[in-house]
Design a protein around this motif. Structure first.
Motif, PDB file in Angstrom:
ATOM      1  N   GLU A 197      -8.347  -1.892   8.857  1.00 12.27           N
ATOM      2  CA  GLU A 197      -8.582  -1.899  10.299  1.00 12.27           C
ATOM      3  C   GLU A 197      -8.562  -3.329  10.804  1.00 12.27           C
ATOM      4  OE1 GLU A 197     -12.266   0.007  10.983  1.00 12.27           O
ATOM      5  OE2 GLU A 197     -11.431   2.029  11.046  1.00 12.27           O
ATOM      6  N   GLY A 198      -8.558  -3.470  12.109  1.00 14.20           N
ATOM      7  CA  GLY A 198      -8.661  -4.795  12.692  1.00 14.20           C
ATOM      8  C   GLY A 198      -7.471  -5.127  13.569  1.00 14.20           C
ATOM      9  N   ASP A 199      -7.333  -6.416  13.935  1.00 12.12           N
ATOM     10  CA  ASP A 199      -6.222  -6.794  14.801  1.00 12.12           C
ATOM     11  C   ASP A 199      -4.917  -6.671  14.012  1.00 12.12           C
ATOM     12  OD1 ASP A 199      -5.376  -9.676  13.811  1.00 12.12           O
ATOM     13  OD2 ASP A 199      -7.574  -9.563  13.779  1.00 12.12           O
ATOM     14  N   SER A 200      -3.827  -6.610  14.748  1.00 14.46           N
ATOM     15  CA  SER A 200      -2.567  -6.249  14.095  1.00 14.46           C
ATOM     16  C   SER A 200      -2.144  -7.278  13.047  1.00 14.46           C
ATOM     17  CB  SER A 200      -1.481  -6.068  15.147  1.00 14.46           C
ATOM     18  OG  SER A 200      -1.535  -7.091  16.106  1.00 14.46           O
ATOM     19  N   ASP A 201      -2.411  -8.548  13.280  1.00 18.31           N
ATOM     20  CA  ASP A 201      -2.030  -9.562  12.290  1.00 18.31           C
ATOM     21  C   ASP A 201      -2.701  -9.298  10.951  1.00 18.31           C
ATOM     22  OD1 ASP A 201      -0.325 -10.883  13.888  1.00 18.31           O
ATOM     23  OD2 ASP A 201      -1.730 -12.490  14.461  1.00 18.31           O
ATOM     24  N   SER A 202      -3.998  -9.044  11.002  1.00 16.24           N
ATOM     25  CA  SER A 202      -4.703  -8.871   9.729  1.00 16.24           C
ATOM     26  C   SER A 202      -4.318  -7.546   9.083  1.00 16.24           C
ATOM     27  CB  SER A 202      -6.222  -8.965   9.937  1.00 16.24           C
ATOM     28  OG  SER A 202      -6.662  -7.984  10.822  1.00 16.24           O
ATOM     29  N   VAL A 203      -4.080  -6.507   9.896  1.00 19.06           N
ATOM     30  CA  VAL A 203      -3.636  -5.237   9.322  1.00 19.06           C
ATOM     31  C   VAL A 203      -2.294  -5.426   8.622  1.00 19.06           C
ATOM     32  CG1 VAL A 203      -2.852  -2.898   9.861  1.00 19.06           C
ATOM     33  CG2 VAL A 203      -4.897  -3.798  10.962  1.00 19.06           C
ATOM     34  N   LEU A 204      -1.398  -6.147   9.279  1.00 23.85           N
ATOM     35  CA  LEU A 204      -0.068  -6.328   8.702  1.00 23.85           C
ATOM     36  C   LEU A 204      -0.120  -7.142   7.416  1.00 23.85           C
ATOM     37  CD1 LEU A 204       2.070  -6.846  11.923  1.00 23.85           C
ATOM     38  CD2 LEU A 204       2.235  -4.972  10.280  1.00 23.85           C
ATOM     39  N   SER A 205      -0.951  -8.189   7.374  1.00 24.80           N
ATOM     40  CA  SER A 205      -0.977  -8.974   6.140  1.00 24.80           C
ATOM     41  C   SER A 205      -1.661  -8.202   5.021  1.00 24.80           C
ATOM     42  CB  SER A 205      -1.615 -10.349   6.364  1.00 24.80           C
ATOM     43  OG  SER A 205      -2.777 -10.243   7.121  1.00 24.80           O
ATOM     44  N   GLU A 206      -2.635  -7.393   5.390  1.00 30.20           N
ATOM     45  CA  GLU A 206      -3.269  -6.537   4.386  1.00 30.20           C
ATOM     46  C   GLU A 206      -2.266  -5.536   3.819  1.00 30.20           C
ATOM     47  OE1 GLU A 206      -6.948  -5.122   2.467  1.00 30.20           O
ATOM     48  OE2 GLU A 206      -6.603  -6.832   3.797  1.00 30.20           O
ATOM     49  N   LEU A 207      -1.473  -4.943   4.715  1.00 25.60           N
ATOM     50  CA  LEU A 207      -0.435  -4.004   4.264  1.00 25.60           C
ATOM     51  C   LEU A 207       0.568  -4.706   3.365  1.00 25.60           C
ATOM     52  CD1 LEU A 207       0.446  -1.877   7.445  1.00 25.60           C
ATOM     53  CD2 LEU A 207      -0.603  -1.073   5.320  1.00 25.60           C
ATOM     54  N   GLU A 208       0.931  -5.904   3.750  1.00 27.25           N
ATOM     55  CA  GLU A 208       1.885  -6.671   2.956  1.00 27.25           C
ATOM     56  C   GLU A 208       1.318  -6.887   1.547  1.00 27.25           C
ATOM     57  OE1 GLU A 208       4.993  -7.709   4.116  1.00 27.25           O
ATOM     58  OE2 GLU A 208       5.357  -8.260   2.018  1.00 27.25           O
ATOM     59  N   ASP A 209       0.036  -7.217   1.480  1.00 25.35           N
ATOM     60  CA  ASP A 209      -0.600  -7.406   0.171  1.00 25.35           C
ATOM     61  C   ASP A 209      -0.524  -6.142  -0.667  1.00 25.35           C
ATOM     62  OD1 ASP A 209      -1.203  -9.939   0.868  1.00 25.35           O
ATOM     63  OD2 ASP A 209      -3.323  -9.581   1.300  1.00 25.35           O
ATOM     64  N   GLN A 210      -0.802  -5.016  -0.038  1.00 26.77           N
ATOM     65  CA  GLN A 210      -0.890  -3.771  -0.789  1.00 26.77           C
ATOM     66  C   GLN A 210       0.491  -3.181  -1.102  1.00 26.77           C
ATOM     67  OE1 GLN A 210      -3.724  -2.129  -1.748  1.00 26.77           O
ATOM     68  NE2 GLN A 210      -5.253  -3.453  -0.763  1.00 26.77           N
ATOM     69  N   LEU A 211       1.383  -3.241  -0.104  1.00 24.33           N
ATOM     70  CA  LEU A 211       2.647  -2.498  -0.225  1.00 24.33           C
ATOM     71  C   LEU A 211       3.869  -3.383  -0.341  1.00 24.33           C
ATOM     72  CD1 LEU A 211       2.087   0.173   2.595  1.00 24.33           C
ATOM     73  CD2 LEU A 211       1.998   0.597   0.145  1.00 24.33           C
ATOM     74  N   GLY A 212       3.682  -4.692  -0.220  1.00 23.92           N
ATOM     75  CA  GLY A 212       4.807  -5.604  -0.079  1.00 23.92           C
ATOM     76  C   GLY A 212       5.821  -5.532  -1.201  1.00 23.92           C
ATOM     77  N   GLU A 213       5.378  -5.112  -2.386  1.00 17.72           N
ATOM     78  CA  GLU A 213       6.317  -5.075  -3.507  1.00 17.72           C
ATOM     79  C   GLU A 213       7.357  -3.978  -3.350  1.00 17.72           C
ATOM     80  OE1 GLU A 213       4.482  -3.190  -7.188  1.00 17.72           O
ATOM     81  OE2 GLU A 213       2.703  -3.734  -6.003  1.00 17.72           O
ATOM     82  N   TYR A 214       7.089  -3.025  -2.454  1.00 12.50           N
ATOM     83  CA  TYR A 214       8.091  -2.006  -2.188  1.00 12.50           C
ATOM     84  C   TYR A 214       8.985  -2.510  -1.067  1.00 12.50           C
ATOM     85  CZ  TYR A 214       4.890   0.829  -4.887  1.00 12.50           C
ATOM     86  OH  TYR A 214       4.078   1.297  -5.876  1.00 12.50           O
ATOM     87  N   GLU A 215      10.259  -2.648  -1.348  1.00 11.95           N
ATOM     88  CA  GLU A 215      11.187  -3.239  -0.395  1.00 11.95           C
ATOM     89  C   GLU A 215      11.154  -2.505   0.956  1.00 11.95           C
ATOM     90  OE1 GLU A 215      12.737  -5.915  -0.346  1.00 11.95           O
ATOM     91  OE2 GLU A 215      13.844  -5.486   1.516  1.00 11.95           O
ATOM     92  N   ILE A 216      11.135  -1.183   0.866  1.00 14.46           N
ATOM     93  CA  ILE A 216      11.197  -0.401   2.112  1.00 14.46           C
ATOM     94  C   ILE A 216       9.963  -0.674   2.979  1.00 14.46           C
ATOM     95  CG2 ILE A 216      10.167   1.673   1.056  1.00 14.46           C
ATOM     96  CD1 ILE A 216      13.003   1.971   3.498  1.00 14.46           C
ATOM     97  N   ALA A 217       8.804  -0.740   2.348  1.00 18.47           N
ATOM     98  CA  ALA A 217       7.582  -1.015   3.092  1.00 18.47           C
ATOM     99  C   ALA A 217       7.621  -2.408   3.692  1.00 18.47           C
ATOM    100  CB  ALA A 217       6.366  -0.862   2.181  1.00 18.47           C
ATOM    101  N   HIS A 218       8.114  -3.339   2.925  1.00 20.88           N
ATOM    102  CA  HIS A 218       8.235  -4.714   3.409  1.00 20.88           C
ATOM    103  C   HIS A 218       9.075  -4.757   4.688  1.00 20.88           C
ATOM    104  CE1 HIS A 218       8.584  -9.046   3.312  1.00 20.88           C
ATOM    105  NE2 HIS A 218       9.899  -8.915   3.454  1.00 20.88           N
ATOM    106  N   GLU A 219      10.185  -4.007   4.656  1.00 24.95           N
ATOM    107  CA  GLU A 219      11.035  -3.935   5.851  1.00 24.95           C
ATOM    108  C   GLU A 219      10.270  -3.393   7.047  1.00 24.95           C
ATOM    109  OE1 GLU A 219      14.840  -1.803   5.923  1.00 24.95           O
ATOM    110  OE2 GLU A 219      15.154  -2.592   3.873  1.00 24.95           O
ATOM    111  N   GLY A 220       9.553  -2.308   6.800  1.00 26.78           N
ATOM    112  CA  GLY A 220       8.794  -1.696   7.887  1.00 26.78           C
ATOM    113  C   GLY A 220       7.765  -2.657   8.454  1.00 26.78           C
TER     114      GLY A 220
END
Length: 441
Positions: free
Chosen positions: A225-248
């Motif tokens: 949760e939180g502001d979009s910047d922190s949500v996005l970097s958190e997602l990147e940490d968790q999912l970034g290794e998947y190319e498709i998620a990284h694109e999204g």
RNA sequence: GUGGAUGUAGCUCAGGGGUAGAGCGCCUGACUGUGGAUCAGGAGGCCGUGGGUUCAAUCCCCAUCAUCCACCCCA
């Protein structure tokens, strides 16, 4: 005794009587103005499409709700349209010469054969704006801007535009390691987060025999949760290794960056990893707006880059958003959100008819009022001013003009303000000016 | 497609085995040149539809249809 047919309409469909129609036209007008302000242009397509145009686009659940529209002896297999996006794609594939990007809006009814309930009808209007031929996230940011502008201008406050990306969702699927057959159920459970909470989702996932370690990983994702910047970097940490998620994730970054530049306040949107959307054709960013949980979403949309490719060798990226005006109107009615200029009637003046001998004088005056751009109704039965006054009052007509023998002898007519009950004699040649002046303020 | 609730006057609803009521609305008049108030009259219901039980059903039972709500899914 004649055998009467009980007057009724098909279930989930309704008549919209004048008083409601006036409100509806106001809402549509606001939406249309915003659409055109952004350079979207009007389009109309047939209410029916060949069934083959509609099938295979929405997913099996949605496809069951397409109305078949065949008739006895008909040779074509036709259906009522289910939404406005698929017909748009058909149009784009059919007229490849249309300059790109092609920005169009369409405000028309669609039909879905589902069980009606609160905020859900079998015939309802969608107001769609779509951009074809632009892969830029600017097109998506404009969609979100349309939502923000329309809802703000209609007086909505505190609405939340939920943002997500199909590619992120696909990444979640990969991340969870759930077999593709079960993915649908997984997404459906995740989508209910807002409704049933973390515990509810956990319980559902267990019921669907999702492994515990997968559930645990998913829950950490869903709790971001939180502001979009922190949500996005958190997602990147968790999912970034998947190319498709990284694109999204980077799509969402671009989208939000454009949104900021366009001046959409951060308080009006949020990234919501659990927002899935059911239609199969989405491929990129998706968005929907919730104002009141009890009535569902009032806007929905997203990017569907592959859909036009199903009609033509030459595909085009496309993205759009849709406003559900039945729901918007239901909410606006519940909170009486209409400006005072939206009245009960379009009529501005009731021209009374004093008696038979003065009918022609009244008709002549009514003609002059109309020529002056004043919407005027003439009462059809001469006599009894009280009945005519009551009629004007019941209908909410703001002014009555009275032309009796006394007035006529003096070359006047009386203008009566129905709400203040004040009345003034005005020379006949000044009546039009006077009423125009009263109406404009 | 599944589950729940409800169908009585134009609207909102009450009632109850012996063929019906209120409030609001509507029409007329008191107000013969003026509408939101008051008063007095009045119109309007095979009590959703079809069957069953009963001497008798609007009421009880069954079915059916419709509406609303929830699930599914969606605007």
């Amino acid at each position: 005794m004649a055998q009467y047919i009980k007057p009724r309409v098909p279930r989930g469909m309704r008549d919209i009587l004048p008083e409601q129609m006036i409100r509806r036209q106001y809402v549509i007008e606001v939406i249309r103005n915003v659409f055109e302000e952004f350079g979207f242009e009007p389009l109309q397509t047939p209410a029916m499409e060949l069934s083959e145009v509609l099938t295979g686009k929405y997913g099996p659940d949605a496809e069951k709700m397409i109305y078949q529209a065949g008739h006895t002896g008909g040779k074509e297999d036709i259906s009522l349209r289910y939404d406005l996006s698929v017909p748009l794609c058909r149009v784009v594939a059919m007229y490849p010469q249309l300059p790109k990007p092609f920005k169009r809006y369409q405000i028309d009814p669609v039909w879905r054969a589902e069980r009606p309930q609160k905020g859900r009808y079998r015939q309802f209007f969608q107001c769609d704006a779509d951009t074809v031929g632009s892969e830029s996230m600017l097109a998506d940011a404009e969609n979100v801007n349309l939502i923000y502008q329309v809802l703000s201008r209609l007086g909505f406050k505190g609405f939340q535009i939920h943002l997500n990306d199909r590619k992120v969702i696909t990444g979640i699927g990969l991340f969870s390691g759930v077999p593709s057959k079960q993915l649908g159920g997984l997404y459906r459970s995740i989508d209910k987060l807002d409704k049933i909470g973390l515990d509810g989702v956990t319980a559902e996932l267990r019921e669907n025999e999702i492994p515990e370690d997968v559930i645990a990983k998913l829950l950490t994702l869903l709790q971001i949760e939180g502001d979009s910047d922190s949500v996005l970097s958190e997602l990147e940490d968790q999912l970034g290794e998947y190319e498709i998620a990284h694109e999204g994730i980077s799509e969402l970054r671009d989208l939000i960056s454009f949104m900021d530049t366009l001046g959409i306040p951060e308080t009006s949107y949020q990234i919501n990893v659990s927002m899935v959307r059911g239609l199969e054709y989405y491929t990129g960013p998706i968005y929907e707006t919730v104002q009141d949980a009890s009535i569902g979403s009032i806007t929905g949309g997203g990017r569907y880059d592959e859909l036009i490719g199903s009609f033509s060798k030459q595909g085009f990226p496309a993205t759009g958003t849709s406003f559900g005006i039945e729901r918007i109107i239901d909410l606006m009615n519940a909170s009486d959100m209409y400006p005072s200029t939206v009245g009960k009637t379009v009529t501005q003046v009731l021209m009374t008819v004093f008696d038979d001998t003065l009918m022609s004088e009244s008709l002549k005056l009514a003609t002059r009022l109309r020529q002056g751009g004043i919407r005027t109704e003439v009462y059809h039965r001469p006599g009894k001013l009280s009945t005519q006054m009551k009629y004007a009052d019941t209908k909410g007509i703001p002014y009555a003009v009275i032309l009796g023998s006394d007035e006529l002898a003096a070359g006047n007519a009386a203008i009566r303000d129905m709400s203040s009950r004040e009345q003034e004699d005005v020379p006949l040649d000044r009546i039009v000016d006077k009423i125009q002046q009263l109406i404009s303020c």
